[in-house]
Write a protein that holds these residues in place. Structure first.
Motif, short mmCIF file in Angstrom:
data_model
loop_
_atom_site.label_atom_id
_atom_site.label_comp_id
_atom_site.label_asym_id
_atom_site.label_seq_id
_atom_site.Cartn_x
_atom_site.Cartn_y
_atom_site.Cartn_z
N ILE A 33 74.78 58.46 31.96
CA ILE A 33 74.18 58.23 30.31
C ILE A 33 72.90 59.13 30.28
CG2 ILE A 33 73.57 56.81 28.51
CD1 ILE A 33 75.26 54.72 29.62
N PRO A 34 72.98 59.75 29.08
CA PRO A 34 71.68 60.34 28.99
C PRO A 34 70.29 59.49 29.06
CG PRO A 34 73.29 61.15 27.20
CD PRO A 34 73.62 60.05 28.19
N ASP A 35 69.17 60.19 29.65
CA ASP A 35 68.07 59.32 29.89
C ASP A 35 67.29 58.78 28.29
OD1 ASP A 35 68.05 59.25 32.45
OD2 ASP A 35 66.70 61.22 32.51
N ASP A 36 67.83 59.42 27.17
CA ASP A 36 67.48 58.96 25.90
C ASP A 36 68.18 58.01 25.33
OD1 ASP A 36 69.23 60.95 25.49
OD2 ASP A 36 68.13 62.24 24.00
N TRP A 37 69.40 57.51 25.93
CA TRP A 37 70.13 56.81 25.25
C TRP A 37 69.50 55.28 25.16
CZ3 TRP A 37 71.93 52.16 27.42
CH2 TRP A 37 73.18 51.52 26.87
N ALA A 38 69.91 54.73 24.14
CA ALA A 38 69.19 53.12 23.90
C ALA A 38 70.34 52.36 23.69
CB ALA A 38 68.36 53.38 22.77
N CYS A 39 70.04 51.01 23.85
CA CYS A 39 70.95 49.94 23.68
C CYS A 39 71.46 50.02 22.06
CB CYS A 39 70.40 48.48 23.94
SG CYS A 39 71.27 47.21 23.59
N PRO A 40 72.73 50.05 21.93
CA PRO A 40 73.13 49.98 20.70
C PRO A 40 72.97 48.55 19.63
CG PRO A 40 74.80 49.45 22.15
CD PRO A 40 73.73 49.86 22.93
N ILE A 41 72.34 47.81 20.14
CA ILE A 41 72.16 46.49 19.70
C ILE A 41 70.48 46.32 19.25
CG2 ILE A 41 71.94 43.84 19.85
CD1 ILE A 41 74.96 45.28 19.43
N CYS A 42 69.78 46.64 20.28
CA CYS A 42 68.36 46.16 20.15
C CYS A 42 67.43 47.53 20.30
CB CYS A 42 67.61 45.20 21.15
SG CYS A 42 67.76 45.55 22.66
N GLY A 43 68.01 48.81 20.73
CA GLY A 43 67.31 49.87 21.01
C GLY A 43 66.47 50.02 22.26
N ALA A 44 66.67 49.07 23.09
CA ALA A 44 66.00 49.36 24.29
C ALA A 44 66.53 50.44 25.25
CB ALA A 44 66.19 47.84 25.20
N GLY A 45 65.63 50.98 25.93
CA GLY A 45 65.94 52.34 26.80
C GLY A 45 66.64 51.70 28.01
N LYS A 46 67.24 52.66 28.72
CA LYS A 46 67.74 52.62 29.74
C LYS A 46 67.05 51.94 31.11
CE LYS A 46 70.62 55.79 32.07
NZ LYS A 46 71.23 56.77 32.63
N ASP A 47 65.79 52.08 31.19
CA ASP A 47 64.94 51.44 31.89
C ASP A 47 64.72 49.90 31.75
OD1 ASP A 47 63.58 51.67 29.61
OD2 ASP A 47 61.61 51.79 30.70
N GLU A 48 65.28 49.20 30.38
CA GLU A 48 65.64 47.97 30.20
C GLU A 48 66.87 47.29 30.54
OE1 GLU A 48 62.85 46.02 29.32
OE2 GLU A 48 61.46 47.62 29.11
N PHE A 49 67.66 47.98 31.31
CA PHE A 49 68.79 47.50 32.01
C PHE A 49 68.88 47.25 33.41
CE2 PHE A 49 70.06 49.00 27.89
CZ PHE A 49 71.30 48.43 27.58
N GLU A 50 69.71 46.25 33.74
CA GLU A 50 69.70 45.90 35.20
C GLU A 50 71.23 45.63 35.59
OE1 GLU A 50 68.95 41.40 36.38
OE2 GLU A 50 66.97 42.48 36.90
N GLU A 51 71.64 46.05 36.74
CA GLU A 51 72.94 45.85 37.32
C GLU A 51 73.23 44.45 37.30
OE1 GLU A 51 75.37 46.70 41.33
OE2 GLU A 51 73.60 48.12 40.86
N VAL A 52 74.62 44.24 36.81
CA VAL A 52 75.07 42.75 36.70
C VAL A 52 75.61 42.71 38.16
CG1 VAL A 52 76.78 41.41 35.76
CG2 VAL A 52 75.52 42.93 34.38
#
Length: 52
Positions: A33-52
């Motif tokens: 996913i491109p680095d400028d992608w954001a969460c579709p719900i809250c707009g958080a960036g990729k750096d705010e995601f964690e592997e499940v």
């Protein structure tokens, strides 16, 4: 492929589904996913995601 959850709102990115709202096709791994992608719900960036 691995799933990732947004640490801000809890939305889960599932590569089998992709993100139709954000223009990410099904079958796209989180790493591709491109680095400028954001969460579709809250707009958080990729750096705010964690592997499940």
């Amino acid at each position: 492929m691995k799933k990732y959850t947004c640490l801000v709102c809890g939305w889960v990115y599932d590569p089998d589904i992709g993100d139709p709202i954000g223009g990410v096709d099904p079958g796209t791994s989180f790493d591709d996913i491109p680095d400028d992608w954001a969460c579709p719900i809250c707009g958080a960036g990729k750096d705010e995601f964690e592997e499940v």
